[in-house]
Scaffold this motif. Structure first.
Motif, PDB file in Angstrom:
ATOM      1  N   ALA A 167       0.899  -1.362  -0.026  1.00  0.00           N
ATOM      2  CA  ALA A 167      -0.039   0.206  -0.012  1.00  0.00           C
ATOM      3  C   ALA A 167       1.021   1.296   0.029  1.00  0.00           C
ATOM      4  O   ALA A 167       0.642   2.262  -0.729  1.00  0.00           O
ATOM      5  CB  ALA A 167      -0.831  -0.008   1.155  1.00  0.00           C
ATOM      6  N   LEU A 168       1.762   1.251   0.900  1.00  0.00           N
ATOM      7  CA  LEU A 168       2.709   2.124   0.799  1.00  0.00           C
ATOM      8  C   LEU A 168       3.515   2.615  -0.530  1.00  0.00           C
ATOM      9  O   LEU A 168       3.713   4.063  -1.024  1.00  0.00           O
ATOM     10  CB  LEU A 168       3.705   2.185   2.039  1.00  0.00           C
ATOM     11  CG  LEU A 168       3.254   2.399   3.288  1.00  0.00           C
ATOM     12  CD1 LEU A 168       4.425   1.931   4.284  1.00  0.00           C
ATOM     13  CD2 LEU A 168       2.869   3.782   3.634  1.00  0.00           C
ATOM     14  N   LEU A 169       4.111   1.469  -1.061  1.00  0.00           N
ATOM     15  CA  LEU A 169       4.780   1.388  -2.255  1.00  0.00           C
ATOM     16  C   LEU A 169       3.998   1.926  -3.424  1.00  0.00           C
ATOM     17  O   LEU A 169       4.288   2.802  -3.943  1.00  0.00           O
ATOM     18  CB  LEU A 169       5.392   0.106  -2.669  1.00  0.00           C
ATOM     19  CG  LEU A 169       6.423   0.061  -3.822  1.00  0.00           C
ATOM     20  CD1 LEU A 169       7.538  -0.841  -3.523  1.00  0.00           C
ATOM     21  CD2 LEU A 169       5.544  -0.291  -5.177  1.00  0.00           C
ATOM     22  N   THR A 170       2.827   1.490  -3.572  1.00  0.00           N
ATOM     23  CA  THR A 170       1.857   1.862  -4.624  1.00  0.00           C
ATOM     24  C   THR A 170       1.264   3.200  -4.479  1.00  0.00           C
ATOM     25  O   THR A 170       1.106   3.828  -5.484  1.00  0.00           O
ATOM     26  CB  THR A 170       0.739   0.922  -4.639  1.00  0.00           C
ATOM     27  OG1 THR A 170       1.185  -0.521  -4.857  1.00  0.00           O
ATOM     28  CG2 THR A 170      -0.032   0.858  -6.060  1.00  0.00           C
ATOM     29  N   ALA A 171       1.009   3.551  -3.150  1.00  0.00           N
ATOM     30  CA  ALA A 171       0.511   4.937  -3.189  1.00  0.00           C
ATOM     31  C   ALA A 171       1.500   5.852  -3.530  1.00  0.00           C
ATOM     32  O   ALA A 171       0.960   7.033  -4.075  1.00  0.00           O
ATOM     33  CB  ALA A 171      -0.194   5.110  -1.786  1.00  0.00           C
ATOM     34  N   ALA A 172       2.616   5.539  -3.101  1.00  0.00           N
ATOM     35  CA  ALA A 172       3.702   6.660  -3.200  1.00  0.00           C
ATOM     36  C   ALA A 172       4.061   6.640  -4.760  1.00  0.00           C
ATOM     37  O   ALA A 172       4.317   7.800  -5.416  1.00  0.00           O
ATOM     38  CB  ALA A 172       5.123   6.494  -2.311  1.00  0.00           C
ATOM     39  N   GLN A 173       4.244   5.360  -5.314  1.00  0.00           N
ATOM     40  CA  GLN A 173       5.078   5.243  -6.646  1.00  0.00           C
ATOM     41  C   GLN A 173       3.832   5.714  -7.790  1.00  0.00           C
ATOM     42  O   GLN A 173       4.128   6.814  -8.502  1.00  0.00           O
ATOM     43  CB  GLN A 173       5.166   3.837  -7.036  1.00  0.00           C
ATOM     44  CG  GLN A 173       5.750   3.597  -8.331  1.00  0.00           C
ATOM     45  CD  GLN A 173       6.088   2.112  -8.725  1.00  0.00           C
ATOM     46  OE1 GLN A 173       5.474   1.223  -8.274  1.00  0.00           O
ATOM     47  NE2 GLN A 173       7.134   1.919  -9.028  1.00  0.00           N
ATOM     48  N   MET A 174       2.578   5.244  -7.741  1.00  0.00           N
ATOM     49  CA  MET A 174       1.749   5.852  -8.721  1.00  0.00           C
ATOM     50  C   MET A 174       1.113   7.046  -8.531  1.00  0.00           C
ATOM     51  O   MET A 174       1.020   7.750  -9.712  1.00  0.00           O
ATOM     52  CB  MET A 174       0.392   4.874  -8.564  1.00  0.00           C
ATOM     53  CG  MET A 174       0.574   3.306  -8.756  1.00  0.00           C
ATOM     54  SD  MET A 174       1.508   2.722 -10.306  1.00  0.00           S
ATOM     55  CE  MET A 174       0.352   2.885 -11.536  1.00  0.00           C
ATOM     56  N   SER A 175       0.960   7.693  -7.355  1.00  0.00           N
ATOM     57  CA  SER A 175       0.688   8.945  -7.214  1.00  0.00           C
ATOM     58  C   SER A 175       1.778   9.940  -7.489  1.00  0.00           C
ATOM     59  O   SER A 175       1.513  10.893  -8.138  1.00  0.00           O
ATOM     60  CB  SER A 175       0.248   9.260  -5.796  1.00  0.00           C
ATOM     61  OG  SER A 175       1.232   9.064  -4.796  1.00  0.00           O
ATOM     62  N   ALA A 176       3.016   9.486  -7.096  1.00  0.00           N
ATOM     63  CA  ALA A 176       3.955  10.389  -7.741  1.00  0.00           C
ATOM     64  C   ALA A 176       4.326  10.420  -8.994  1.00  0.00           C
ATOM     65  O   ALA A 176       4.554  11.629  -9.709  1.00  0.00           O
ATOM     66  CB  ALA A 176       5.239   9.962  -6.903  1.00  0.00           C
ATOM     67  N   TYR A 177       4.143   9.289  -9.727  1.00  0.00           N
ATOM     68  CA  TYR A 177       4.254   9.308 -11.519  1.00  0.00           C
ATOM     69  C   TYR A 177       3.213  10.031 -11.790  1.00  0.00           C
ATOM     70  O   TYR A 177       3.395  10.836 -12.790  1.00  0.00           O
ATOM     71  CB  TYR A 177       4.399   7.866 -11.657  1.00  0.00           C
ATOM     72  CG  TYR A 177       4.533   7.496 -13.234  1.00  0.00           C
ATOM     73  CD1 TYR A 177       5.871   7.683 -13.649  1.00  0.00           C
ATOM     74  CD2 TYR A 177       3.485   7.366 -13.773  1.00  0.00           C
ATOM     75  CE1 TYR A 177       6.026   7.454 -15.051  1.00  0.00           C
ATOM     76  CE2 TYR A 177       3.482   7.197 -15.274  1.00  0.00           C
ATOM     77  CZ  TYR A 177       4.560   7.174 -15.893  1.00  0.00           C
ATOM     78  OH  TYR A 177       4.895   7.034 -17.091  1.00  0.00           O
ATOM     79  N   ASP A 178       1.993   9.863 -11.391  1.00  0.00           N
ATOM     80  CA  ASP A 178       0.742  10.502 -12.199  1.00  0.00           C
ATOM     81  C   ASP A 178       0.916  11.945 -11.955  1.00  0.00           C
ATOM     82  O   ASP A 178       0.877  12.618 -12.616  1.00  0.00           O
ATOM     83  CB  ASP A 178      -0.376   9.725 -11.481  1.00  0.00           C
ATOM     84  CG  ASP A 178      -1.614  10.134 -12.320  1.00  0.00           C
ATOM     85  OD1 ASP A 178      -1.410  10.780 -13.621  1.00  0.00           O
ATOM     86  OD2 ASP A 178      -2.630   9.788 -12.161  1.00  0.00           O
ATOM     87  N   HIS A 179       1.089  12.344 -10.651  1.00  0.00           N
ATOM     88  CA  HIS A 179       1.017  13.697 -10.377  1.00  0.00           C
ATOM     89  C   HIS A 179       2.212  14.513 -10.975  1.00  0.00           C
ATOM     90  O   HIS A 179       2.200  15.725 -11.247  1.00  0.00           O
ATOM     91  CB  HIS A 179       1.099  14.079  -8.782  1.00  0.00           C
ATOM     92  CG  HIS A 179       0.282  15.343  -8.345  1.00  0.00           C
ATOM     93  ND1 HIS A 179      -0.798  15.491  -8.712  1.00  0.00           N
ATOM     94  CD2 HIS A 179       1.069  16.293  -7.766  1.00  0.00           C
ATOM     95  CE1 HIS A 179      -1.017  16.714  -7.971  1.00  0.00           C
ATOM     96  NE2 HIS A 179       0.080  17.262  -7.313  1.00  0.00           N
ATOM     97  N   CYS A 180       3.438  13.932 -11.068  1.00  0.00           N
ATOM     98  CA  CYS A 180       4.569  14.667 -11.671  1.00  0.00           C
ATOM     99  C   CYS A 180       4.159  15.048 -13.027  1.00  0.00           C
ATOM    100  O   CYS A 180       4.575  16.028 -13.386  1.00  0.00           O
ATOM    101  CB  CYS A 180       5.680  13.682 -11.437  1.00  0.00           C
ATOM    102  SG  CYS A 180       7.190  14.548 -12.250  1.00  0.00           S
ATOM    103  N   ALA A 201       9.257   8.827 -13.881  1.00  0.00           N
ATOM    104  CA  ALA A 201       9.481   7.121 -13.258  1.00  0.00           C
ATOM    105  C   ALA A 201      10.772   7.402 -12.166  1.00  0.00           C
ATOM    106  O   ALA A 201      10.696   6.642 -11.053  1.00  0.00           O
ATOM    107  CB  ALA A 201       9.942   6.514 -14.285  1.00  0.00           C
ATOM    108  N   LEU A 202      11.733   8.186 -12.615  1.00  0.00           N
ATOM    109  CA  LEU A 202      12.771   8.214 -11.527  1.00  0.00           C
ATOM    110  C   LEU A 202      12.288   8.625 -10.143  1.00  0.00           C
ATOM    111  O   LEU A 202      12.687   8.295  -9.101  1.00  0.00           O
ATOM    112  CB  LEU A 202      13.843   9.196 -12.211  1.00  0.00           C
ATOM    113  CG  LEU A 202      14.621   8.430 -13.251  1.00  0.00           C
ATOM    114  CD1 LEU A 202      15.582   9.457 -13.755  1.00  0.00           C
ATOM    115  CD2 LEU A 202      15.575   7.251 -12.929  1.00  0.00           C
ATOM    116  N   LEU A 203      11.592   9.817 -10.326  1.00  0.00           N
ATOM    117  CA  LEU A 203      11.099  10.468  -9.237  1.00  0.00           C
ATOM    118  C   LEU A 203      10.241   9.565  -8.218  1.00  0.00           C
ATOM    119  O   LEU A 203      10.291   9.340  -7.141  1.00  0.00           O
ATOM    120  CB  LEU A 203      10.199  11.691  -9.354  1.00  0.00           C
ATOM    121  CG  LEU A 203       9.570  12.721  -8.205  1.00  0.00           C
ATOM    122  CD1 LEU A 203      10.802  12.857  -7.010  1.00  0.00           C
ATOM    123  CD2 LEU A 203       8.978  13.842  -8.593  1.00  0.00           C
ATOM    124  N   SER A 204       9.268   8.826  -9.045  1.00  0.00           N
ATOM    125  CA  SER A 204       8.343   7.739  -8.275  1.00  0.00           C
ATOM    126  C   SER A 204       9.041   6.924  -7.663  1.00  0.00           C
ATOM    127  O   SER A 204       8.753   6.076  -6.579  1.00  0.00           O
ATOM    128  CB  SER A 204       7.088   7.341  -9.112  1.00  0.00           C
ATOM    129  OG  SER A 204       7.875   6.617 -10.257  1.00  0.00           O
TER     130      SER A 204
END
Length: 336
Positions: A167-180, A201-204
């Motif tokens: 949950a932490l990984l996907t919440a951080a990864q997908m939201s950071a990728y999408d929002h960036c 992708a690098l940021l997420s």
């Protein structure tokens, strides 16, 4: 393979085998096991686990995100950052729950791997010197279900940290990728293309790993709690509280104490900055300090007091008597 072995080698019942961080452990495993075994340790359960985990969290994320956005009265593609985080946590946790049995087998086979000699004993890996407990991944799953139960041994073993980590990984990864990508397009920093996707992708990836690493360590250790030696089951137990208590007592506090000791040792053996001894003290006080071996800085000539007008010194450079009868410090002139 490297990540999992580094996470579990300090837990009770296992011996510390790898040092030097990721690069050092990768070099050691590659030299001892070879590239072929490096890719074959737990490969089958890893593929099965990723089929469910990545398929669910990646495939369902856009639909869940749009559903949450629509429930809030927003159009598709206008989801807020909080809604993206919620969608990522939901899909990641669901995928990890479905893939948990494969993850248990993957972790155990990864830590079990090594080169087996002619006598049937492991020569390398975390269990070097012991006989392998499982022939392959199917045998590992069958033995785990028989000894620990299919429900508690496979389906629910470490499911709490596993779901939390996903949950932490996907919440951080997908939201950071999408929002960036959204922010960069809106502000005109980058257009839709390879550069934008690479930056997002690098940021997420960085944000995701930083967010989920503590839960990832707990997950790996709890999934091995009953599979290791007796010390593992007794000391660490199979609960989150037991593993956290062991990490705090035997790893965090020990590392902090070792670091404090090294810092104190370095300060004791660091030479003090050297200053020049005054070539000619300018006052009786400075003369006395210089006579006791104190290191004094040289004052600029413009800031030095006038010795001729100093009331405490006579013309011969010798300190005058004090009111109580004690002799002052004696200053000897030196030629410069």
């Amino acid at each position: 393979v490297v990540k999992t072995r580094l996470q579990v080698q300090d837990s009770p019942g296992w011996r510390r085998t790898y040092s030097g961080g990721f690069v050092g452990a990768l070099r050691t495993i590659g030299q001892q096991d070879g590239l072929r075994l490096l890719w074959s340790h737990g490969l089958a359960p890893f593929v099965a686990r990723d089929f469910w985990y990545s398929g669910v969290r990646t495939g369902m994320y856009p639909s869940v995100r749009n559903a949450i956005s629509a429930a809030s009265g927003r159009a598709a593609g206008e989801a807020t950052l909080a809604e993206k985080i919620a969608a990522g946590a939901l899909t990641g946790g669901l995928g990890a729950g479905l893939a948990n049995p494969f993850d248990v087998v993957r972790v155990r086979m990864t830590c079990e791997g090594g080169v087996v000699d002619a006598a049937g004993t492991l020569r390398t890996g975390l269990r070097a010197g012991h006989a392998p407990r499982w022939r392959d991944s199917l045998h590992c799953a069958a033995e785990t279900a028989r000894r620990e139960g299919a429900l508690r041994g496979l389906l629910l073993r470490g499911i709490g940290p596993s779901v939390s980590r996903a949950a932490l990984l996907t919440a951080a990864q997908m939201s950071a990728y999408d929002h960036c990508k959204t922010v960069c397009r809106r502000r005109g920093w980058l257009g839709d293309g390879v550069a934008l996707h690479l930056l997002a992708a690098l940021l997420s990836g960085f944000v995701a790993v930083a967010a989920c690493n503590p839960a990832d360590v707990l997950k790996s250790r709890i999934m091995l709690a009953r599979s290791g030696s007796g010390a593992t089951a007794v000391v660490a137990g199979n609960t989150v509280r037991g593993v956290v208590a062991h990490i705090w007592r035997h790893e965090v506090r020990a590392n902090l104490a070792a670091r404090a000791h090294l810092t104190a040792h370095a300060r004791q053996h660091t030479p003090a900055p050297r200053s020049r001894l005054c070539a000619q003290p300018d006052t009786p006080l400075m003369s006395a300090l210089a006579g006791r071996g104190r290191i004094l800085p040289r004052l600029p000539r413009a800031l030095r007091p006038d010795r001729a007008n100093h009331p405490a010194a006579d013309a011969g450079g010798r300190a005058a008597a004090q009111p109580d009868g004690r002799a002052g410090a004696v200053t000897r002139r030196r030629r410069v």
